[in-house]
Design a protein around this motif. Structure first.
Motif, PDB file in Angstrom:
ATOM      1  N   SER A  89       0.854  -1.189   0.000  1.00 45.75           N
ATOM      2  CA  SER A  89       0.000   0.000   0.000  1.00 45.75           C
ATOM      3  C   SER A  89       0.891   1.242   0.000  1.00 45.75           C
ATOM      4  O   SER A  89       2.087   1.170   0.321  1.00 45.75           O
ATOM      5  N   GLY A  90       0.298   2.355  -0.327  1.00 46.08           N
ATOM      6  CA  GLY A  90       1.059   3.607  -0.353  1.00 46.08           C
ATOM      7  C   GLY A  90       1.693   3.913   0.990  1.00 46.08           C
ATOM      8  O   GLY A  90       2.872   4.275   1.058  1.00 46.08           O
ATOM      9  N   ILE A  91       0.950   3.748   2.070  1.00 50.40           N
ATOM     10  CA  ILE A  91       1.485   4.075   3.390  1.00 50.40           C
ATOM     11  C   ILE A  91       2.599   3.115   3.783  1.00 50.40           C
ATOM     12  O   ILE A  91       3.592   3.516   4.393  1.00 50.40           O
ATOM     13  N   ASP A  92       2.477   1.838   3.415  1.00 50.79           N
ATOM     14  CA  ASP A  92       3.543   0.880   3.724  1.00 50.79           C
ATOM     15  C   ASP A  92       4.797   1.164   2.896  1.00 50.79           C
ATOM     16  O   ASP A  92       5.915   1.029   3.389  1.00 50.79           O
ATOM     17  N   SER A  93       4.614   1.566   1.658  1.00 48.62           N
ATOM     18  CA  SER A  93       5.758   1.957   0.825  1.00 48.62           C
ATOM     19  C   SER A  93       6.439   3.185   1.398  1.00 48.62           C
ATOM     20  O   SER A  93       7.668   3.260   1.459  1.00 48.62           O
ATOM     21  N   LEU A  94       5.633   4.136   1.825  1.00 46.22           N
ATOM     22  CA  LEU A  94       6.170   5.351   2.430  1.00 46.22           C
ATOM     23  C   LEU A  94       6.918   5.017   3.721  1.00 46.22           C
ATOM     24  O   LEU A  94       8.005   5.550   3.971  1.00 46.22           O
ATOM     25  N   ARG A  95       6.377   4.113   4.503  1.00 48.02           N
ATOM     26  CA  ARG A  95       7.039   3.672   5.731  1.00 48.02           C
ATOM     27  C   ARG A  95       8.411   3.060   5.395  1.00 48.02           C
ATOM     28  O   ARG A  95       9.401   3.340   6.070  1.00 48.02           O
ATOM     29  N   GLY A  96       8.464   2.242   4.356  1.00 49.70           N
ATOM     30  CA  GLY A  96       9.735   1.650   3.936  1.00 49.70           C
ATOM     31  C   GLY A  96      10.743   2.709   3.542  1.00 49.70           C
ATOM     32  O   GLY A  96      11.936   2.613   3.879  1.00 49.70           O
ATOM     33  N   PHE A  97      10.282   3.721   2.826  1.00 52.50           N
ATOM     34  CA  PHE A  97      11.172   4.818   2.443  1.00 52.50           C
ATOM     35  C   PHE A  97      11.720   5.534   3.670  1.00 52.50           C
ATOM     36  O   PHE A  97      12.918   5.784   3.781  1.00 52.50           O
ATOM     37  N   ILE A  98      10.839   5.852   4.600  1.00 48.97           N
ATOM     38  CA  ILE A  98      11.259   6.555   5.827  1.00 48.97           C
ATOM     39  C   ILE A  98      12.252   5.700   6.615  1.00 48.97           C
ATOM     40  O   ILE A  98      13.262   6.198   7.114  1.00 48.97           O
ATOM     41  N   GLU A  99      11.982   4.406   6.729  1.00 45.27           N
ATOM     42  CA  GLU A  99      12.896   3.523   7.459  1.00 45.27           C
ATOM     43  C   GLU A  99      14.281   3.497   6.819  1.00 45.27           C
ATOM     44  O   GLU A  99      15.293   3.527   7.514  1.00 45.27           O
ATOM     45  N   GLN A 100      14.331   3.452   5.491  1.00 46.45           N
ATOM     46  CA  GLN A 100      15.617   3.472   4.801  1.00 46.45           C
ATOM     47  C   GLN A 100      16.324   4.807   4.997  1.00 46.45           C
ATOM     48  O   GLN A 100      17.543   4.855   5.163  1.00 46.45           O
ATOM     49  N   THR A 101      15.572   5.889   4.987  1.00 43.12           N
ATOM     50  CA  THR A 101      16.152   7.211   5.207  1.00 43.12           C
ATOM     51  C   THR A 101      16.759   7.297   6.602  1.00 43.12           C
ATOM     52  O   THR A 101      17.869   7.803   6.782  1.00 43.12           O
ATOM     53  N   ILE A 102      16.049   6.771   7.591  1.00 44.91           N
ATOM     54  CA  ILE A 102      16.564   6.769   8.965  1.00 44.91           C
ATOM     55  C   ILE A 102      17.842   5.938   9.041  1.00 44.91           C
ATOM     56  O   ILE A 102      18.821   6.331   9.672  1.00 44.91           O
ATOM     57  N   GLU A 103      17.834   4.790   8.377  1.00 39.78           N
ATOM     58  CA  GLU A 103      19.013   3.912   8.387  1.00 39.78           C
ATOM     59  C   GLU A 103      20.237   4.626   7.808  1.00 39.78           C
ATOM     60  O   GLU A 103      21.349   4.466   8.293  1.00 39.78           O
ATOM     61  N   HIS A 104      20.025   5.424   6.774  1.00 46.67           N
ATOM     62  CA  HIS A 104      21.128   6.157   6.137  1.00 46.67           C
ATOM     63  C   HIS A 104      21.423   7.485   6.823  1.00 46.67           C
ATOM     64  O   HIS A 104      22.376   8.171   6.444  1.00 46.67           O
ATOM     65  N   GLY A 105      20.629   7.860   7.821  1.00 46.56           N
ATOM     66  CA  GLY A 105      20.741   9.169   8.461  1.00 46.56           C
ATOM     67  C   GLY A 105      22.153   9.642   8.746  1.00 46.56           C
ATOM     68  O   GLY A 105      22.522  10.757   8.352  1.00 46.56           O
ATOM     69  N   PRO A 106      22.991   8.836   9.407  1.00 49.01           N
ATOM     70  CA  PRO A 106      24.340   9.314   9.727  1.00 49.01           C
ATOM     71  C   PRO A 106      25.218   9.582   8.499  1.00 49.01           C
ATOM     72  O   PRO A 106      26.198  10.298   8.580  1.00 49.01           O
ATOM     73  N   GLU A 107      24.834   9.020   7.355  1.00 47.24           N
ATOM     74  CA  GLU A 107      25.615   9.192   6.133  1.00 47.24           C
ATOM     75  C   GLU A 107      25.160  10.395   5.300  1.00 47.24           C
ATOM     76  O   GLU A 107      25.822  10.743   4.322  1.00 47.24           O
TER      77      GLU A 107
END
Length: 150
Positions: free
Chosen positions: A52-70
């Motif tokens: 779903s759109g919200i689950d895809s968006l959640r995946g994007f946010i999670e990946q962004t958080i994971e890359h945060g320090p970089e």
């Protein structure tokens, strides 16, 4: 941070760093370009999944958080992109996030008034504290706003 510290953290000599990046600005521009590529990769993966759109968006946010320090992005004190490649990547990030939002609006999981800019600010806040915004108790305590319709 001194260039010598950056070089040491990267495991190279100062001369090697300066041969590749003749100035601090050139290094920051390269790191900004790399950051936009990381964010675009995360957005494309999210846009291509069939959730779903919200689950895809959640995946994007999670990946962004994971890359945060970089991430070295303008909202985090990085340089404003001026070169053609970085500006193009930034535009592609916005367009890809908008694709995810359209799917969410269509499947009813994302509110119609959420914009790509909202998502970018939200992701940036979660990935790293923004130096230009108040933190903690300094934040306004207004009405909570959800991006989800569920």
């Amino acid at each position: 941070m001194p260039i010598a510290t950056i070089a040491a953290d990267a495991g190279v000599g100062v001369g090697t760093l300066y041969r590749r990046y003749p100035s601090r600005e050139a290094l920051l521009a390269a790191l900004t370009l790399r950051s936009f590529r990381l964010v675009l990769d995360a957005a494309q993966i999210a846009a291509e999944c069939t959730d779903s759109g919200i689950d895809s968006l959640r995946g994007f946010i999670e990946q962004t958080i994971e890359h945060g320090p970089e991430l070295v992005l303008p909202m985090h004190g990085g340089p404003t992109p001026l070169d053609e490649d970085t500006v193009a990547l930034r535009s592609e990030v916005h367009a890809t996030i908008e694709k995810i939002l359209r799917r969410g609006r269509h499947d009813g999981t994302i509110r119609a008034d959420v914009t790509a800019f909202d998502v970018i600010i939200f992701g940036a806040l979660l990935a790293q504290p923004l130096p230009t915004l108040p933190t903690g108790d300094q934040l306004p305590r207004g009405k909570q706003r959800s991006i989800s319709t569920v």
